[in-house]
Write a protein that holds these residues in place. Structure first.
Motif, PDB file in Angstrom:
ATOM      1  N   GLU A  13       0.859  -1.218   0.000  1.00 22.40           N
ATOM      2  CA  GLU A  13       0.000   0.000   0.000  1.00 22.40           C
ATOM      3  C   GLU A  13       0.879   1.246   0.000  1.00 22.40           C
ATOM      4  O   GLU A  13       0.600   2.249  -0.659  1.00 22.40           O
ATOM      5  CB  GLU A  13      -0.879  -0.006   1.261  1.00 22.40           C
ATOM      6  CG  GLU A  13      -1.717  -1.242   1.439  1.00 22.40           C
ATOM      7  CD  GLU A  13      -2.419  -1.652   0.156  1.00 22.40           C
ATOM      8  OE1 GLU A  13      -2.474  -2.844  -0.151  1.00 22.40           O
ATOM      9  OE2 GLU A  13      -2.847  -0.744  -0.574  1.00 22.40           O
ATOM     10  N   ARG A  14       1.992   1.168   0.736  1.00 23.74           N
ATOM     11  CA  ARG A  14       2.855   2.345   0.825  1.00 23.74           C
ATOM     12  C   ARG A  14       3.420   2.700  -0.550  1.00 23.74           C
ATOM     13  O   ARG A  14       3.541   3.874  -0.910  1.00 23.74           O
ATOM     14  CB  ARG A  14       4.013   2.006   1.781  1.00 23.74           C
ATOM     15  CG  ARG A  14       4.495   3.157   2.622  1.00 23.74           C
ATOM     16  CD  ARG A  14       5.651   2.733   3.493  1.00 23.74           C
ATOM     17  NE  ARG A  14       6.846   3.526   3.201  1.00 23.74           N
ATOM     18  CZ  ARG A  14       7.027   4.748   3.694  1.00 23.74           C
ATOM     19  NH1 ARG A  14       6.121   5.291   4.456  1.00 23.74           N
ATOM     20  NH2 ARG A  14       8.122   5.424   3.412  1.00 23.74           N
ATOM     21  N   GLU A  15       3.714   1.653  -1.343  1.00 22.45           N
ATOM     22  CA  GLU A  15       4.225   1.924  -2.699  1.00 22.45           C
ATOM     23  C   GLU A  15       3.169   2.681  -3.503  1.00 22.45           C
ATOM     24  O   GLU A  15       3.480   3.631  -4.232  1.00 22.45           O
ATOM     25  CB  GLU A  15       4.541   0.590  -3.410  1.00 22.45           C
ATOM     26  CG  GLU A  15       5.746  -0.139  -2.898  1.00 22.45           C
ATOM     27  CD  GLU A  15       7.034   0.630  -3.200  1.00 22.45           C
ATOM     28  OE1 GLU A  15       7.961   0.586  -2.372  1.00 22.45           O
ATOM     29  OE2 GLU A  15       7.066   1.323  -4.234  1.00 22.45           O
ATOM     30  N   ARG A  16       1.905   2.289  -3.327  1.00 26.65           N
ATOM     31  CA  ARG A  16       0.838   2.978  -4.094  1.00 26.65           C
ATOM     32  C   ARG A  16       0.809   4.454  -3.710  1.00 26.65           C
ATOM     33  O   ARG A  16       0.768   5.345  -4.564  1.00 26.65           O
ATOM     34  CB  ARG A  16      -0.530   2.338  -3.760  1.00 26.65           C
ATOM     35  CG  ARG A  16      -0.715   0.952  -4.335  1.00 26.65           C
ATOM     36  CD  ARG A  16      -2.207   0.595  -4.455  1.00 26.65           C
ATOM     37  NE  ARG A  16      -2.380  -0.692  -5.124  1.00 26.65           N
ATOM     38  CZ  ARG A  16      -2.585  -1.827  -4.450  1.00 26.65           C
ATOM     39  NH1 ARG A  16      -2.670  -1.791  -3.127  1.00 26.65           N
ATOM     40  NH2 ARG A  16      -2.728  -2.962  -5.084  1.00 26.65           N
ATOM     41  N   ILE A  17       0.912   4.721  -2.395  1.00 29.85           N
ATOM     42  CA  ILE A  17       0.859   6.134  -1.962  1.00 29.85           C
ATOM     43  C   ILE A  17       2.084   6.865  -2.508  1.00 29.85           C
ATOM     44  O   ILE A  17       2.015   8.015  -2.983  1.00 29.85           O
ATOM     45  CB  ILE A  17       0.801   6.190  -0.414  1.00 29.85           C
ATOM     46  CG1 ILE A  17      -0.499   5.564   0.086  1.00 29.85           C
ATOM     47  CG2 ILE A  17       0.901   7.617   0.065  1.00 29.85           C
ATOM     48  CD1 ILE A  17      -0.632   5.538   1.588  1.00 29.85           C
ATOM     49  N   LEU A  35       1.662   8.021  -5.972  1.00 29.74           N
ATOM     50  CA  LEU A  35       0.902   9.276  -6.093  1.00 29.74           C
ATOM     51  C   LEU A  35       1.805  10.457  -5.747  1.00 29.74           C
ATOM     52  O   LEU A  35       1.843  11.473  -6.457  1.00 29.74           O
ATOM     53  CB  LEU A  35      -0.299   9.254  -5.133  1.00 29.74           C
ATOM     54  CG  LEU A  35      -1.017  10.621  -5.064  1.00 29.74           C
ATOM     55  CD1 LEU A  35      -1.925  10.776  -6.260  1.00 29.74           C
ATOM     56  CD2 LEU A  35      -1.728  10.813  -3.767  1.00 29.74           C
ATOM     57  N   PHE A  36       2.583  10.327  -4.661  1.00 29.23           N
ATOM     58  CA  PHE A  36       3.458  11.457  -4.285  1.00 29.23           C
ATOM     59  C   PHE A  36       4.392  11.801  -5.433  1.00 29.23           C
ATOM     60  O   PHE A  36       4.627  12.965  -5.763  1.00 29.23           O
ATOM     61  CB  PHE A  36       4.282  11.075  -3.039  1.00 29.23           C
ATOM     62  CG  PHE A  36       3.488  11.144  -1.767  1.00 29.23           C
ATOM     63  CD1 PHE A  36       2.298  11.866  -1.711  1.00 29.23           C
ATOM     64  CD2 PHE A  36       3.908  10.473  -0.636  1.00 29.23           C
ATOM     65  CE1 PHE A  36       1.565  11.918  -0.545  1.00 29.23           C
ATOM     66  CE2 PHE A  36       3.184  10.519   0.540  1.00 29.23           C
ATOM     67  CZ  PHE A  36       2.011  11.247   0.595  1.00 29.23           C
ATOM     68  N   THR A  41       4.411  15.445  -6.538  1.00 33.85           N
ATOM     69  CA  THR A  41       5.520  16.327  -6.119  1.00 33.85           C
ATOM     70  C   THR A  41       6.802  16.016  -6.862  1.00 33.85           C
ATOM     71  O   THR A  41       7.757  16.775  -6.778  1.00 33.85           O
ATOM     72  CB  THR A  41       5.808  16.098  -4.613  1.00 33.85           C
ATOM     73  OG1 THR A  41       6.322  14.753  -4.484  1.00 33.85           O
ATOM     74  CG2 THR A  41       4.554  16.222  -3.784  1.00 33.85           C
ATOM     75  N   GLY A  42       6.885  14.870  -7.534  1.00 39.86           N
ATOM     76  CA  GLY A  42       8.105  14.596  -8.288  1.00 39.86           C
ATOM     77  C   GLY A  42       9.080  13.694  -7.558  1.00 39.86           C
ATOM     78  O   GLY A  42      10.034  13.226  -8.146  1.00 39.86           O
ATOM     79  N   ALA A  43       8.834  13.425  -6.247  1.00 42.36           N
ATOM     80  CA  ALA A  43       9.808  12.572  -5.547  1.00 42.36           C
ATOM     81  C   ALA A  43       9.039  11.596  -4.675  1.00 42.36           C
ATOM     82  O   ALA A  43       7.910  11.890  -4.251  1.00 42.36           O
ATOM     83  CB  ALA A  43      10.732  13.415  -4.667  1.00 42.36           C
ATOM     84  N   ARG A  44       9.649  10.431  -4.392  1.00 39.59           N
ATOM     85  CA  ARG A  44       8.943   9.424  -3.576  1.00 39.59           C
ATOM     86  C   ARG A  44       8.980   9.837  -2.106  1.00 39.59           C
ATOM     87  O   ARG A  44       8.012   9.642  -1.374  1.00 39.59           O
ATOM     88  CB  ARG A  44       9.644   8.064  -3.728  1.00 39.59           C
ATOM     89  CG  ARG A  44       9.419   7.367  -5.033  1.00 39.59           C
ATOM     90  CD  ARG A  44      10.427   6.261  -5.207  1.00 39.59           C
ATOM     91  NE  ARG A  44      10.351   5.278  -4.132  1.00 39.59           N
ATOM     92  CZ  ARG A  44       9.620   4.173  -4.184  1.00 39.59           C
ATOM     93  NH1 ARG A  44       8.870   3.967  -5.244  1.00 39.59           N
ATOM     94  NH2 ARG A  44       9.612   3.318  -3.193  1.00 39.59           N
ATOM     95  N   MET A  45      10.123  10.327  -1.658  1.00 44.27           N
ATOM     96  CA  MET A  45      10.223  10.605  -0.212  1.00 44.27           C
ATOM     97  C   MET A  45      10.550  12.074   0.036  1.00 44.27           C
ATOM     98  O   MET A  45       9.893  12.745   0.803  1.00 44.27           O
ATOM     99  CB  MET A  45      11.339   9.736   0.404  1.00 44.27           C
ATOM    100  CG  MET A  45      10.916   8.310   0.653  1.00 44.27           C
ATOM    101  SD  MET A  45      12.337   7.350   1.191  1.00 44.27           S
ATOM    102  CE  MET A  45      12.673   8.097   2.769  1.00 44.27           C
TER     103      MET A  45
END
Lengths: 180, 394, 234, 370
Positions: free
Chosen positions: D138-142, D145-146, D150-154
């Motif tokens: 699920e975290r990968e799905r979120i 979206l990020f 926003t252009g970056a995963r974290m």
């Protein structure tokens, strides 16, 4: 715009060009007024200077009475049962300790400030009032060299044994970027 | 007795074949576990090394064999290297008496079950020795935990094996399997199978009983200081033990090669049937490993001494009375169904859907925050109404 | 920068980039005998004694061992900072590293690869060094993220080691802050090819920790594990 | 539940060192152990002290936002929100309506992602291998979206003082609605797998109990404090952005043990998803950036602003001297304060409990050491 060059001795203020400094005026909203009134009642004459912004009134207190004032804030009418935050600010000529107190019962925030001499900053420890103060004080001791008589153990928390100097102070040099 | 040369050669060939069966079983378990757990966790598991990842255990073995073998300076070197042997050898010697088909067995002792019990206890000594001799705090903790757990779960396994012995009037594997020709013992006494499986899990140190090898608490337990080949021996011994629990469960409870098709199966088919049942039990063990977290040491001990051992004694007594006073065999079935089914029914009657009940209880005392009406969307005049105001690097 | 294979003088230090030889700044440990340990970015192992020795047939066995080693890399469970979160999500279901036989293992004794995932702080330098020395040979190090490679966004900080290669030799550098899971997977692929290519000119087999570190120090002395640490006042 | 044993002799000082699978990152705990009982715990931190506060004093306001991304590297957008609010408070700038909605939607999504990571790593601490895989899916799905927004995963660096960097892409609302459905199913899946698991209940219920007043005096905040029944949530007590316009529930624990702290975070995931749905229903059009000056040059003064981070009350005390660099930035790290309560909870527990209690506090070392 002159960048603040850490190497330059901060003793004399670097001359500033650039737009004049605007001082933010501090206005309290009505909830802040009530808290400020409560704080004034609790502190009485001890408050050397007090103001506030939105709903956080603050009051400056002499360093020696801080422990008594904090105890009064906690047990008295305001019921400040949580020490939300405690920090030290290095104003070159003095080190200012700032305590943000919060009361979970009636949801009010108050800020207490105390000034300490820059050369030998020391203030009574509040760890007997709030458990949270123990670690805040150890961190302030590591980074700013403020001494807290009464705290159980002042061993370094964030830094390690052989670290000389207090990196939080403005006088502590930062590594310049070395081009590899 | 005079052992002729041909006997000696035949025996060594049989032992060599036995060693291969056990080793191949363990290697296949290593692969099966990583693939099966991957399957349960929604990921493919090793599939790059050889077709379907079949060469993965071999790659692991090569790497472990060619690794530098480090022994900590402060450890007692002799005991340090003796411990893996003490753990490894019993798990292979136990295979002597396991019959894979009617006469495919190295030595069919008429006390086969007793032989298994006697040998399998030895591995506890190895674990404790490994823990103590590697002179590290985690290893000692792991060693003590291993000793406590394995000794206290030895008793239920032994009583269950005695119950099976009583049911089939002999301790010989082949006779036990013959006794299950009509109905396998899992149908006769399901409680014995459940206790055997739980105690077997604890015996092998599998979740939820893997406290001596607990990754997050004791960082690898007694094996923390071993590296390279010695550690590979421990790793292999653990998987061989798992396979032993699988084979034993198939032989004693699922009717070995006899149950569904009777005795006239050709040897290959009966070996395949037995292996199928063994792998079925092993898959259950891996499935439990994927779902359950680890128990704490005092809960684990309490479960052994307050539940498993008294239950196994009660079952043992009832089996003895059934043997002596020739009660019908279904007496044991009623007892075990009573013990197994009743608490489940009571539990489910109490909480229809436990997750829902929890959510309702917790949201009852939650603080409700009600929304204030939103002010009308007033477009403040000095705010530039263009969508993206670039360049504000603030 | 392939090391010239056929020089046989063992004392030739590894290829140590020019900047490490300057006297002031950048040295991390000062050993008691006065020699200082400035572990260069020595990621090329020592030239081996076995190169081109007539009569020695090397070949298939090394390749087999290399294939075994590269396909079962066990990483040490050791995350420092933000890159650790990306490393964990690389091991998890979506970017499954288990496909390549890469599993995380808690104890340094059974680990082959140490991934430095995050900022190396000076207080953490010594534990990293001890962990590196406890890992049995052959071992590799992946410096994940710019913090581990060169201090990253904390280059001005007073308590950050500017790159983990001040402490231990590094094999693979992964750029990014934090590097995407695909970048970490690419790093593992490069590490696997490096292991296989090292095996071809079998430089890796006679590699032992002390020999590597000894050759890296400018005067060849092996620093004692608890070398006194003195702050580079730079 | 555990009777009060008498500790007459101390056996061993067990060092759960900086490298330990159960300590989330580089946290070192020295347990004085009597057999399996823990007599005392002395935590050692500072292994990730990167001097963020001191660095913030030599970087402009725009650059400090990137530093804040890396303080609590699991809930990055909540950190940016905290600093940006402090900046806006001192400059008396109000972010436009649409920017506030984007911020709250992304912050709540980040809260769900952070709680999912907590559920997964907490299950690993107690030995369960599978919930972490479901939660990270699920975290990968979120994070997808990020990355799209926003252009970056974290490390997003997406929020600015006075608004957000760029507008959301057009398919943002349908994408988030679909995402909410998937993430809710994922949370229910790991909730069903773990929350009613007998062994998990046995390992967490009644372990590491801390009552309300001691928790408040230790400075705990967030789900760790609400587990003891103290209803302190910055979104409710000191509402900011557009939280006053949403209705939601703040779940409270009953007896302040590890189970309450765990289950509150699961319930908070559901609450956050409901909040995001309400935000999507009221999602206004309009500008995304207040017409601020090019370089943020706040007036000299001091301000304290705090927001609800998944781990607790993340406060920022900003002192500005009128130049374009903050004079002093102090972060109130919720994980740092939650650790103060660790010793009182772990005395008398087992070693396995010490791991469970540390896990239930959900600390992030980047935030503890700053």
């Amino acid at each position: 715009m002159t960048a603040q060059d850490p190497q330059a001795a901060p003793a004399e203020k670097p001359v500033r060009h650039g737009p004049p400094i605007v001082i933010a005026e501090e206005v309290l909203n009505e909830r802040g007024e009530e808290t400020a009134a409560q704080l004034a009642r609790t502190l009485g004459p001890l408050a050397l200077e007090s103001a506030g912004r939105e709903d956080n009134p603050w009051a400056r207190v002499d360093a020696k009475e801080l422990h008594a004032v904090a105890k009064e804030c906690r047990d008295g009418e305001m019921g400040m049962d949580m020490l939300n935050l405690m920090l030290a600010v290095d104003w070159i000529d003095r080190i200012q300790m700032i305590y943000v107190l919060y009361s979970t019962t009636n949801n009010r925030k108050v800020i207490l400030k105390a000034d300490l001499p820059a050369d030998a900053p020391a203030i009574d420890s509040l760890s007997d009032l709030w458990e949270a103060a123990t670690w805040y004080e150890r961190e302030a001791h590591d980074l700013f060299g403020v001494d807290f008589p009464g705290n159980r153990d002042m061993s370094p928390l964030l830094l390690y044994e052989g670290f000389e100097g207090h990196p939080g102070l403005k006088s502590y040099p930062l590594n310049d970027y070395e081009e590899w | 007795m005079n052992v002729t040369l041909s006997d000696a050669i035949k025996l060594t060939m049989q032992l060599f074949a036995l060693l291969n069966v056990a080793a191949f079983g363990a290697i296949s378990l290593v692969w099966l576990e990583r693939r099966f757990l991957g399957r349960l966790q929604g990921r493919p598991g090793p599939n790059r090394v050889g077709p379907l990842g079949l060469l993965q255990p071999i790659a692991d073995a090569i790497k472990l064999m060619s690794k530098e073998d480090v022994a900590p300076g402060t450890s007692q070197r002799l005991l340090f290297y003796a411990a893996p042997i003490l753990v490894f050898v019993p798990s292979f010697v136990v295979w002597l008496t396991f019959p894979l088909a009617r006469d495919v067995v190295v030595r069919n002792l008429d006390m086969g079950l007793f032989f298994f019990v006697a040998i399998s206890v030895l591995s506890i000594v190895g674990l404790v020795l490994a823990g103590w001799s590697s002179n590290s705090k985690y290893a000692i903790l792991g060693g003590f935990r291993a000793a406590a757990q394995l000794v206290s779960y030895e008793i239920p396994i032994i009583t269950m094996i005695l119950v099976i012995g009583m049911l089939s009037d002999s301790l010989d594997f082949v006779k036990v399997v013959d006794a299950q020709a009509t109905v396998p013992f899992i149908a006769v006494v399901p409680l014995a199978f459940v206790i055997f499986l739980i105690a077997g899990l604890a015996e092998v140190g599998r979740t939820p009983f893997d406290i001596y090898f607990a990754e997050s608490e004791v960082v690898g337990g007694p094996f923390v200081e071993y590296s390279g080949a010695h550690w590979a021996i421990f790793f292999l011994a653990e998987y061989v033990n798992t396979f032993v629990v699988g084979i034993l469960g198939a032989l004693l409870f699922l009717g070995g090669w006899r149950w569904p098709f009777g005795a006239d199966l050709p040897q290959i088919a009966s070996v395949a049937l037995l292996m199928g049942k063994a792998y079925f039990i092993v898959l259950i063990i891996f499935w439990i490993r994927a779902t359950y977290p680890r128990m704490r040491i005092d809960q684990l001990m309490a479960m052994a001494w307050k539940w498993l051992i008294p239950l196994s004694f009660v079952l043992f007594l009832v089996a003895a009375f059934q043997l002596k006073f020739e009660w019908p065999w279904w007496v044991l079935t009623i007892l075990s169904l009573g013990v197994l089914v009743v608490p489940v029914v009571v539990q489910s009657r109490k909480q229809r859907n436990p997750a829902l009940a929890l959510a309702v209880r917790y949201s009852a005392n939650a603080v409700i925050v009600h929304a204030k009406p939103r002010p009308a969307a007033v477009i403040v005049d000095d705010v530039v109404a263009t969508s993206a105001v670039e360049g504000t690097s603030a | 920068m392939a090391v010239d294979g056929n020089n046989d003088t063992q004392s030739l230090p590894l290829f140590v980039p020019q900047k490490w030889n300057r006297e002031e700044g950048g040295h991390f440990f000062h050993t008691d005998e006065g020699g200082d340990v400035s572990l260069g970015k020595g990621n090329h192992p020592a030239p081996s004694r076995m190169n081109n020795v007539p009569g020695v047939i090397t070949g298939k066995l090394d390749d087999l061992i290399a294939m075994g080693r590269s396909n079962s890399l066990w990483t040490l469970t050791f995350g420092l900072a933000c890159c650790a979160i990306e490393m964990i999500s690389t091991h998890m279901a979506h970017h499954d590293l288990d496909r390549f036989g890469i599993v995380t293992w808690p104890s340094p004794r059974q680990a082959d690869v140490m991934i430095i995932a995050g900022t190396v702080v000076k207080k953490m330098a010594e534990p990293i060094r001890l962990l590196y020395e406890q890992m049995p040979d052959p071992k590799w190090v992946i410096a994940m993220g710019t913090c581990a490679t060169s201090g990253g966004p904390y280059y001005k900080s007073y308590s950050v080691v500017m790159g983990v290669d001040h402490i231990i030799p590094v094999d693979i550098y992964v750029p990014g802050c934090p590097p995407r899971p695909e970048a970490l997977m690419d790093a593992f692929m490069k590490l696997q090819s490096k292991i296989k290519s090292d095996a071809k000119n079998h430089q890796i087999d006679d590699l032992s920790t002390s020999s590597v570190i000894a050759e890296m120090t400018t005067d060849g002395t092996v620093p004692p594990a608890n070398a006194s640490r003195e702050e580079p006042t730079g | 539940m555990t009777n009060e044993p008498q500790f007459d002799h101390v056996d061993m000082m067990l060092n759960m060192g900086p490298q330990h699978p159960a300590t989330h990152g580089v946290f070192r705990m020295v347990l004085t152990v009597d057999g399996e009982r823990v007599v005392d715990v002395t935590p050692h931190i500072g292994y990730l002290h990167r001097g963020t506060e001191r660095l913030a004093e030599v970087e402009t306001y725009g650059q400090v936002i990137t530093l804040f991304d890396r303080v609590d590297y699991i809930s990055n957008l909540n950190n940016e929100l905290a600093f940006v609010r402090a900046g806006e408070k001192i400059m008396e700038v109000e972010a436009p309506e649409r920017a506030q909605y984007i911020r709250v939607i992304l912050a709540e999504l980040n809260r769900v992602a952070s709680h999912l990571l907590f559920i997964g790593t907490y299950a690993i601490d107690l030995g369960g291998m599978t919930p972490v895989m479901y939660c990270f899916r699920e975290r990968e799905r979120i994070e997808n979206l990020f990355e799209h927004v926003t252009g970056a995963r974290m490390m997003h660096n997406y929020m600015r003082i006075g608004g957000v960097k760029s507008d959301v892409p057009d398919d943002f609302v349908p994408w988030v609605r679909r995402l909410i459905g998937e993430v809710r199913m994922g949370v229910e899946e790991s909730d069903k797998l773990l929350s009613t698991n007998e062994v998990f209940l046995a390992r967490t219920q009644g372990v590491g109990v801390i009552d309300g007043p001691t928790a408040v005096s230790c400075g705990l905040s967030g789900p760790s404090l609400r587990g003891s029944g103290v209803a302190y949530d910055v979104r409710k007590d000191d509402p900011y952005e557009i939280y006053p316009y949403l209705n939601y529930k703040i779940p409270l624990g009953e007896n302040g043990d590890c189970w309450d702290r765990y289950y509150l975070r699961v319930l908070e995931c559901y609450e956050s998803l409901n909040m995001i749905e309400q935000c999507l229903d009221q999602f206004p059009a309009g500008p995304i950036m207040a017409a601020g000056r090019r370089i943020a040059r706040p007036p000299a003064g001091e301000v304290f602003a705090h927001s609800e981070n998944p781990r607790g009350d993340l406060g920022v005390y900003l002192v500005s001297d009128g130049s374009d660099k903050p004079y002093r930035v102090k972060i109130r790290p919720p994980s740092f304060c939650n650790l103060v309560g660790l010793a009182t909870m772990t005395r008398g527990a087992y070693i396995a409990d010490a791991v469970a209690i540390l896990g239930s506090l959900d600390i992030v070392l980047g935030e503890v050491d700053r």
